[in-house]
Design a protein around this motif. Structure first.
Motif, short mmCIF file in Angstrom:
data_model
loop_
_atom_site.label_atom_id
_atom_site.label_comp_id
_atom_site.label_asym_id
_atom_site.label_seq_id
_atom_site.Cartn_x
_atom_site.Cartn_y
_atom_site.Cartn_z
N ASP A 43 59.30 43.54 30.67
CA ASP A 43 57.96 42.93 30.58
C ASP A 43 57.44 42.95 29.15
O ASP A 43 56.83 41.97 28.68
N ARG A 44 57.69 44.06 28.47
CA ARG A 44 57.21 44.16 27.09
C ARG A 44 57.92 43.15 26.20
O ARG A 44 57.30 42.51 25.33
N GLN A 52 56.32 39.88 26.89
CA GLN A 52 55.00 39.82 26.28
C GLN A 52 55.11 39.58 24.78
O GLN A 52 54.34 38.80 24.21
N GLU A 53 56.02 40.26 24.16
CA GLU A 53 56.20 40.07 22.72
C GLU A 53 56.61 38.63 22.43
O GLU A 53 56.13 38.00 21.47
N SER A 91 53.59 36.38 23.06
CA SER A 91 52.57 36.60 22.03
C SER A 91 52.97 35.94 20.72
O SER A 91 52.14 35.31 20.04
N GLN A 118 45.78 34.38 24.73
CA GLN A 118 46.95 34.71 25.57
C GLN A 118 47.80 35.83 24.97
O GLN A 118 48.74 36.29 25.61
N SER A 158 48.87 39.38 24.35
CA SER A 158 48.58 40.61 25.10
C SER A 158 48.22 41.74 24.15
O SER A 158 48.77 41.85 23.04
N ALA A 159 47.33 42.58 24.63
CA ALA A 159 46.96 43.77 23.86
C ALA A 159 48.14 44.71 23.78
O ALA A 159 48.88 44.88 24.75
N THR A 183 50.70 44.37 21.82
CA THR A 183 51.87 43.74 21.20
C THR A 183 51.72 43.71 19.70
O THR A 183 50.64 43.94 19.14
N TYR A 202 49.06 41.18 18.50
CA TYR A 202 47.67 41.28 18.95
C TYR A 202 46.73 41.53 17.76
O TYR A 202 45.68 40.87 17.63
#
Length: 627
Positions: A448-449, A452-453, A456, A495, A497-498, A500, A503
């Motif tokens: 997931d990370r 997200q990266e 982002s 969009q 994510s916090a 990352t 961010y």
């Protein structure tokens, strides 16, 4: 004539007894060689010539027995058994202290032997032993009577032709013998009784008759009470029958129960044969059968021991899962069982059963080996998974960039894959399942990370691209499109994510893009208002003739009458002075309406408005918002 007939009958009977004794001795030697662990595959034949025992051993061309081993075993057997067979074998042949056993080894089908061995037999003097029979005690006398009777039973050798037993040219004794006696060796099977001899042919019978008369009653009772002292030998006959039954049982054996039955039969054979006394006429035959059956019994016991070990191995293998050490115990049992069966020779009736069981044992050993390998590999995979998980955790604690998180995800995936490869038949499986739940959860977090990266990064790139586009639109006064583009850029930034990497980079851009959007929207509102103002001015100035033209700035609306409209106004005032009040009144009404419209427009736009003459020099009037 009656005396000659009896003598011939006695001679014929002695010859037959001699043949039987020599055949028994030959069979014992044959059995001895076959019962050895080396299972020496030779055919044995015996003959007596000139007080010497000649033993021919033949084998197939493809067999290669060790001559030293063959001769050593035959010499041991002959020296052990010859005292029991001396009288029966050598009774019709001259015997001396120098009598020898001559052993030959020859390939089947060949004329000459390729190896031979001689040794002295050291036979007792038969005549001296015969003269001492009457001096023994009663039981010994009975035994000596039987031995004396046996010694008097002369018989010739088995029918072996000269071409079948020929010594190498280097053996002068055999060459001499074969030249002198070849005709009798090939043709005579039962030689006649010689009338002339060194001693009387009737003397032993006279001595034996005297001995019998002395011990007739007691000896007769003793002989009748001993087993196998007369021609019929029920223990031997029963043993032979049981031996045959055991062989048939072994040939058809399908289970351990069949082996137990054969073992019981062979054990009973042993007991029967051991009960036959040494002084019995059938003792040699019994000993030969005993030795053969003891060999069979030994093989049966080996197979039963192997079956016992196999049963233990099967029981231990039922437990799943079990450690590599436990599997190695099972492996050791299978190997031991196989080792028990491997030496069993092909000539035994057991051989088909042994081969079938060997195939089963070897398959089970192969399966056991696979379990050991699987158990060892499972332990290695479990250790690899734990070690890899430690590396993944360390990397996860330091990960910052998308590349770092990608490496964390790959490391967790390696650990999970190692656990998934551990089979459920191993002891490592239970622990692997527990760790798998934990590792898969951490793999999901890392995955997931990484996503997200990636998202982002994409959103940040899209936002910066849209911002550049919005600025270009602003420069073209395309405020509607510029405002929409700024909104899209802000949406991309939101969009991200916090937590990352992108961010923190997005936060300043949110403020900048929001301000730009507000400015664009203000400009858009102004543009919309100016567009409406122009539309209103176009409507006010429209007509026939056209009333006015205008110039708009952010601070002032400049309206200028057209020359045609001014001329129309002048004509209306002139007509009015001439008394045409209708034309003048209409013109005055139009001017009033124009004035009202321009005042309203100035108020709505919030911009001052000035009206000039057609030459643009004369200010005819002005309007202020709210004035």
């Amino acid at each position: 004539m009656e005396l000659v007939t009896d003598q011939e009958n006695l001679q014929r009977q002695e010859n037959l007894n001699h043949q039987e004794s020599l055949q028994q001795f030959t069979e014992k030697l044959q059995v001895r060689l076959l019962s050895l662990p080396q299972n020496i595959p030779v055919q044995v034949q015996c003959v007596v010539r000139r007080g010497n025992l000649m033993v021919l051993n033949q084998h197939a061309p493809d067999e290669k027995p060790d001559p030293r081993l063959v001769f050593r075993e035959l010499q041991r057997a002959i020296q052990t058994w010859i005292p029991d067979f001396t009288e029966a074998i050598f009774n019709s042949s001259p015997v001396s202290p120098t009598s020898q056993a001559k052993l030959y080894l020859r390939i089947l089908g060949q004329k000459h032997p390729y190896a031979y061995h001689y040794f002295n037999l050291c036979l007792p003097n038969l005549a001296e032993s015969a003269t001492q029979e009457l001096t023994e005690s009663l039981p010994n006398s009975i035994k000596q009577i039987e031995e004396t009777l046996d010694r008097r039973e002369e018989a010739n050798q088995l029918p072996i032709t000269g071409s079948e037993l020929v010594l190498r040219p280097t053996d002068p004794d055999w060459e001499s013998f074969s030249l002198v006696e070849q005709s009798s060796f090939e043709e005579k099977t039962i030689p006649q009784v010689q009338e002339a001899s060194g001693r009387s042919q009737w003397l032993p019978w006279i001595l034996a008759g005297v001995g019998v008369s002395v011990v007739s009653f007691a000896g007769g009772m003793f002989l009748m009470s001993r087993p196998c002292m007369i021609k019929q030998c029920e223990p031997l006959e029963k043993a032979e029958m049981l031996s045959q039954q055991a062989a048939q049982t072994l040939q058809k054996a399908k289970s351990e129960q069949d082996l137990r039955q054969a073992q019981q039969q062979l054990t009973e054979v042993n007991l029967l044969l051991k009960g036959i006394p040494a002084w019995s006429r059938r003792h040699g035959e019994a000993q030969a059968l005993l030795q053969a059956d003891q060999s069979q019994l030994t093989w049966v016991e080996r197979v039963l021991a192997a079956e016992s070990q196999a049963e233990s191995a099967m029981q231990k293998a039922q437990k799943l899962p079990q450690s590599a050490a436990d599997w190695q115990q099972v492996q050791s049992l299978w190997r031991s069982a196989i080792a028990q069966l491997t030496p069993i020779p092909q000539v035994t009736p057991l051989y088909p059963y042994v081969q079938q069981r060997l195939a089963v044992y070897q398959d089970n050993l192969k399966t056991t080996d696979q379990y050991i390998v699987a158990e060892q590999q499972a332990q290695k995979k479990l250790a690899v998974a734990k070690s890899t998980a430690n590396i993944a955790s360390a990397r996860q604690g330091l990960a910052q960039s998308p590349e770092n998180w990608q490496r964390v995800q790959v490391t967790w995936q390696v650990a999970v894959n190692a656990l998934r490869q551990i089979p459920n038949t191993t002891t490592s499986f239970a622990e692997a399942q527990q760790l798998l739940t934990e590792y898969e959860s951490k793999l999901g977090i890392a995955r997931d990370r990484v996503n997200q990266e990636k998202l982002s990064k994409y959103a940040l790139n899209q936002a910066t691209t849209l911002a550049k586009k919005a600025i270009a639109l602003q420069q073209q006064n395309q405020w509607t499109q510029a405002a929409a583009t700024w909104r899209s850029a802000l949406n991309q930034l939101n969009q991200i994510s916090a937590g990352t990497l992108y961010y923190d980079q997005a936060q300043p851009l949110l403020t900048t893009y929001s301000t730009a959007l507000e400015q664009a929207e203000t400009q858009l509102q102004q543009a919309v208002a100016q567009q409406k103002l122009r539309a209103d001015l176009d409507r006010i100035c429209a007509g026939t003739p056209k009333t006015c033209i205008y110039v708009m700035t952010p601070d002032l609306i400049r309206v200028q009458f057209t020359p045609t409209y001014e001329k129309t106004l002048q004509q209306a005032y002139t007509a009015g002075q001439a008394g045409n009040y209708s034309l003048l009144g209409g013109t005055v009404n139009h001017v009033d309406s124009l004035q009202t419209a321009l005042q309203t427009l100035s108020n709505n736009a919030g911009i001052p408005l000035e009206v000039y003459s057609s030459n643009g020099m004369d200010l005819l009037g002005s309007f202020n918002p709210g004035g």
